[in-house]
Design a protein around this motif. Structure first.
Motif, short mmCIF file in Angstrom:
data_model
loop_
_atom_site.label_atom_id
_atom_site.label_comp_id
_atom_site.label_asym_id
_atom_site.label_seq_id
_atom_site.Cartn_x
_atom_site.Cartn_y
_atom_site.Cartn_z
N LEU A 51 16.03 -1.04 0.06
CA LEU A 51 16.69 -2.33 -0.21
C LEU A 51 18.05 -2.13 -0.89
O LEU A 51 19.03 -2.81 -0.56
N LEU A 52 18.09 -1.18 -1.79
CA LEU A 52 19.37 -0.91 -2.48
C LEU A 52 20.41 -0.41 -1.48
O LEU A 52 21.59 -0.80 -1.53
N ARG A 53 19.98 0.47 -0.63
CA ARG A 53 20.91 1.01 0.38
C ARG A 53 21.50 -0.13 1.21
O ARG A 53 22.71 -0.18 1.44
N ARG B 96 11.73 -3.61 -8.36
CA ARG B 96 12.71 -3.50 -9.44
C ARG B 96 12.10 -2.83 -10.67
O ARG B 96 12.72 -1.98 -11.30
N ASP B 97 10.88 -3.26 -11.03
CA ASP B 97 10.24 -2.68 -12.22
C ASP B 97 10.13 -1.16 -12.10
O ASP B 97 10.46 -0.41 -13.04
N VAL B 98 9.69 -0.72 -10.95
CA VAL B 98 9.52 0.71 -10.75
C VAL B 98 10.87 1.43 -10.78
O VAL B 98 11.03 2.46 -11.42
N LEU B 99 11.82 0.84 -10.10
CA LEU B 99 13.15 1.46 -10.05
C LEU B 99 13.76 1.59 -11.45
O LEU B 99 14.32 2.63 -11.81
N LEU C 269 8.96 2.40 -4.98
CA LEU C 269 10.23 3.09 -5.17
C LEU C 269 10.92 3.34 -3.82
O LEU C 269 12.15 3.19 -3.69
N HIS C 270 10.12 3.69 -2.86
CA HIS C 270 10.64 3.91 -1.52
C HIS C 270 11.27 2.61 -0.98
O HIS C 270 12.36 2.61 -0.40
N ARG C 271 10.55 1.54 -1.24
CA ARG C 271 11.03 0.22 -0.80
C ARG C 271 12.34 -0.14 -1.53
O ARG C 271 13.30 -0.61 -0.92
N ALA C 272 12.36 0.15 -2.81
CA ALA C 272 13.55 -0.17 -3.61
C ALA C 272 14.77 0.61 -3.10
O ALA C 272 15.88 0.08 -3.00
N ALA D 93 0.84 -1.20 0.00
CA ALA D 93 0.00 0.00 0.00
C ALA D 93 0.88 1.24 0.00
O ALA D 93 2.02 1.21 0.47
N PRO D 94 0.35 2.32 -0.52
CA PRO D 94 1.11 3.57 -0.48
C PRO D 94 1.49 3.93 0.95
O PRO D 94 0.69 3.75 1.88
N THR D 95 2.66 4.41 1.11
CA THR D 95 3.15 4.72 2.45
C THR D 95 2.81 6.13 2.86
O THR D 95 2.91 6.48 4.03
N GLY D 96 2.46 6.94 1.91
CA GLY D 96 2.23 8.34 2.19
C GLY D 96 3.53 9.12 2.19
O GLY D 96 3.55 10.34 2.25
N GLU D 97 4.62 8.39 2.08
CA GLU D 97 5.92 9.08 2.03
C GLU D 97 6.33 9.19 0.56
O GLU D 97 6.79 8.22 -0.05
#
Lengths: 190, 192
Positions: free
Chosen positions: A180-182, A143-146, A174-177, A108-112
């Motif tokens: 995870l990348l970090r 990944r797709d979004v990133l 994107l926020h999640r990506a 779900a959208p995080t609002g961030e």
């Protein structure tokens, strides 16, 4: 950074090639293929993580494009149009392979909100191969979004539309990506 | 994505932003041949159903042929020609409408000469027929002539249409049957 629209030049060679291809000229379409194959294959490879599957998707994308040339809008960007087709092909194959594997709406959208103009800079320069491997290890949705947003420069709305998800979902992925990348790269991704 | 799959040029280049990653990755092999084979495959020919106009023409030609067949009893043996014919209308004036198919379709000179002879004798023979038979002949020739003009006009638009060509040749043959029947009929109109 945005995907460039059709290059405005005194000679609209791509428009001319598209016109010729529409009339059945396969040589003209081959030139369009040569021009766009690398970008389409690059996107397919990043989305599928499988070279053979990416080849199949690339071929299918161009075959679909040939059949849909009449629906291509002259003022649109051929590059963006090809990417839209390629994304559809990849998602279609993914759904066939594992229909329940991708659950976009589970996030779900995080609002961030992601910073729209984020440059996705790395705290420390890293090798391309390491970054690609880290991106390849992300879950499909993130990944797709990133790939579409951070590498190919599409906007949130464009990315969401291509992937058939809500814009909020796109931002959340994107926020999640980014997180995870970090973790995987061990550097801050700004 | 495996590491080996995602190494554009197996570069060890360092970048400081995801935006700097290469957007293009060349496919490991040329994919064009597979694409070309698919898009260059011959499109399956769809046989179009005859248009309403064509069906009308076919029906009209058939009606004309049927009428001719009935009144001459189809017992007459006319040396018709097997191949494509060009035949002038019964009044001996070529169809000369814009866009009409000027059939240079031609049968041999034997056909042309024979027909010309029959047309020359037509007025004399008609004069010898009873009024009722004469009316039948004139009506049939008019129907055939109308049918030919329509078919030739349509062939002018679609010269390669095999159905139209066949109908036209059949119509020419019917005309020959009528002309021959008139030529061989007695003064009583027997056979008509």
């Amino acid at each position: 950074m945005k995907e460039a629209g059709r290059q405005e030049s005194p000679v609209d060679w791509e428009g001319a090639l598209i016109q010729r291809a529409r009339s059945g000229d396969t040589r003209a379409f081959e030139r369009l293929y040569r021009e766009h194959a690398g970008r389409v294959y690059g996107l397919c490879l990043r989305m599928t993580r499988d070279a053979a599957l990416a080849e199949d998707c690339t071929q299918e994308a161009f075959i679909n494009a040939w059949r849909a040339l009449d629906r291509f809008e002259d003022r649109a960007s051929m590059a963006t149009w090809m990417h839209r087709i390629a994304v559809n092909v990849v998602l279609g194959k993914r759904r066939k392979a594992a229909p329940l594997m991708v659950d976009w709406d589970s996030l779900a959208p995080t609002g961030e909100d992601e910073r729209i103009e984020s440059e996705w800079t790395l705290e420390t320069p890293l090798e391309v191969n390491d970054i690609e491997a880290a991106i390849g290890g992300l879950p499909d949705g993130a990944r797709d979004v990133l790939v579409l947003y951070a590498i190919y420069g599409y906007s949130h709305s464009e990315t969401a539309e291509m992937l058939g998800v809500a814009e909020g979902t796109c931002k959340a992925q994107l926020h999640r990506a980014r997180g995870l990348l970090r973790d995987r790269l061990g550097v801050e991704v700004g | 994505m495996s590491g080996s799959d995602m190494r554009p040029g197996s570069t060890s280049k360092r970048v400081s932003s995801l935006r700097d990653l290469p957007r293009e990755i060349a496919p490991p092999r040329d994919l064009w041949k597979g694409i070309e084979a698919e898009i260059a495959a011959p499109v399956q020919t769809v046989v179009k159903a005859p248009s309403h106009r064509l069906r009308y023409l076919a029906a009209a030609a058939m009606v004309a042929a049927l009428a001719v067949g009935i009144w001459i009893g189809r017992e007459l043996s006319v040396p018709l020609y097997t191949a494509h014919a060009t035949v002038l209308p019964a009044n001996n004036t070529p169809v000369d409408e814009p866009g009409a198919f000027h059939a240079a379709y031609v049968m041999g000179p034997k056909y042309i000469n024979q027909r010309a002879q029959l047309v020359r004798d037509l007025a004399t023979r008609l004069a010898q027929l009873p009024p009722e038979s004469r009316t039948k002949v004139m009506s049939s020739l008019q129907a055939i002539d109308d049918s030919k003009r329509n078919l030739e006009r349509e062939l002018g638009k679609d010269p390669s249409n095999a159905l139209l060509q066949e109908l036209l040749v059949n119509t020419y043959q019917d005309e020959m049957r009528v002309l021959t029947a008139v030529h061989e009929a007695g003064s009583s109109g027997e056979g008509i």
